[in-house]
Design an enzyme around this catalytic site. Structure first.
Site, PDB file in Angstrom:
ATOM      1  N   GLU A 245      -9.979 -12.007  -6.895  1.00  0.00           N
ATOM      2  CA  GLU A 245      -8.679 -11.877  -6.231  1.00  0.00           C
ATOM      3  C   GLU A 245      -8.057 -13.208  -5.874  1.00  0.00           C
ATOM      4  O   GLU A 245      -6.842 -13.359  -5.977  1.00  0.00           O
ATOM      5  CB  GLU A 245      -8.793 -11.001  -4.978  1.00  0.00           C
TER       6      GLU A 245
ATOM      7  N   GLU B 142      -2.133  -5.368  -7.031  1.00  0.00           N
ATOM      8  CA  GLU B 142      -2.766  -6.696  -7.014  1.00  0.00           C
ATOM      9  C   GLU B 142      -1.935  -7.728  -7.763  1.00  0.00           C
ATOM     10  O   GLU B 142      -1.920  -8.896  -7.401  1.00  0.00           O
ATOM     11  CB  GLU B 142      -4.161  -6.631  -7.641  1.00  0.00           C
TER      12      GLU B 142
ATOM     13  N   ARG C 175       0.863  -1.183   0.000  1.00  0.00           N
ATOM     14  CA  ARG C 175       0.000   0.000   0.000  1.00  0.00           C
ATOM     15  C   ARG C 175       0.898   1.230   0.000  1.00  0.00           C
ATOM     16  O   ARG C 175       1.565   1.534   0.987  1.00  0.00           O
ATOM     17  CB  ARG C 175      -0.923   0.005   1.221  1.00  0.00           C
TER      18      ARG C 175
ATOM     19  N   GLU D   7     -15.260 -10.100  -5.646  1.00  0.00           N
ATOM     20  CA  GLU D   7     -13.868  -9.901  -5.253  1.00  0.00           C
ATOM     21  C   GLU D   7     -13.215 -11.191  -4.763  1.00  0.00           C
ATOM     22  O   GLU D   7     -12.041 -11.425  -5.034  1.00  0.00           O
ATOM     23  CB  GLU D   7     -13.769  -8.812  -4.188  1.00  0.00           C
TER      24      GLU D   7
ATOM     25  N   ALA E 207     -10.718  -7.925  -0.777  1.00  0.00           N
ATOM     26  CA  ALA E 207     -11.618  -6.763  -0.677  1.00  0.00           C
ATOM     27  C   ALA E 207     -11.717  -6.083  -2.025  1.00  0.00           C
ATOM     28  O   ALA E 207     -10.852  -6.262  -2.889  1.00  0.00           O
ATOM     29  CB  ALA E 207     -11.100  -5.785   0.364  1.00  0.00           C
TER      30      ALA E 207
END
Length: 195
Positions: free
Chosen positions: A108, A155, A75, A104, A87
């Site tokens: 993901e 991601e 992040r 998601e 998320a």
């Protein structure tokens, strides 16, 4: 007085966009007045920054062995790689957050879940943002294809792993895991007797 949040809206005298583009998040400055003030003297409007955000769905997915599906993801604003839960942003207007959560989980980490429980919805940082987090507990996990969805940006580099619920809970309590949504989801699931 009851212990509860309540809807309330103070008068906005003016709004100025600081940043707005085709993404779902924008930053604006509002001039706000207290209710009943006429805008003079101490009742003059005050400036508040507002980060517009459509909200997010966060999934605490637990397998039959009590392992939590986790991500390790960079992040940039925090300059940290966090242990997180799957998320996603509620970026389709009117879409139910549970549908965002299901999408998601599939996109993901390529999983589906048979059982979904809404743990709660919380405001992420109401002093500056309109972002609301919708937390879900999911179990009965089975493999599911992400279809034509492609991972981009952070991601594309995230690591997917499983951690025992108890070890993850301990890591939150002793500060080794500090992402707010994972902490809230774990504590809420424990308080509700789900794990």
């Amino acid at each position: 007085m009851p212990i509860a949040d309540r809807p309330e809206s103070w008068p906005v005298v003016s709004t100025e966009d600081i940043h707005r583009d085709d993404w779902v998040v924008a930053l604006r400055a509002d001039a706000v007045r207290r209710p009943g003030d006429d805008g003079t003297g101490e009742g003059a409007p005050f400036r508040r920054l507002v980060l517009e955000h459509p909200g997010a769905a966060i999934i605490l997915a637990v397998d039959d062995e009590g392992q939590v599906l986790c991500l390790q993801q960079y992040r940039h604003p925090a300059r940290m790689s966090f242990v997180e839960l799957p998320a996603g942003i509620c970026d389709v207007p009117g879409e139910d957050p549970i549908e965002v959560a299901k999408r998601e989980l599939r996109e993901e980490v390529e999983l589906a879940a048979d059982e979904w429980v809404h743990l709660g919805s919380v405001w992420a940082s109401p002093g500056i943002s309109a972002e609301r987090h919708h937390l879900y507990f999911a179990r009965g996990l089975t493999p599911s294809s992400r279809g034509d969805f492609e991972l981009h940006g952070e991601e594309a580099e995230m690591e997917v792993f499983r951690a025992p619920f108890e070890e993850l809970h301990a890591a939150v309590l002793d500060g080794r895991v500090s992402d707010a949504p994972i902490a809230l989801a774990l504590l809420m699931a424990r308080a509700k007797g789900l794990a």
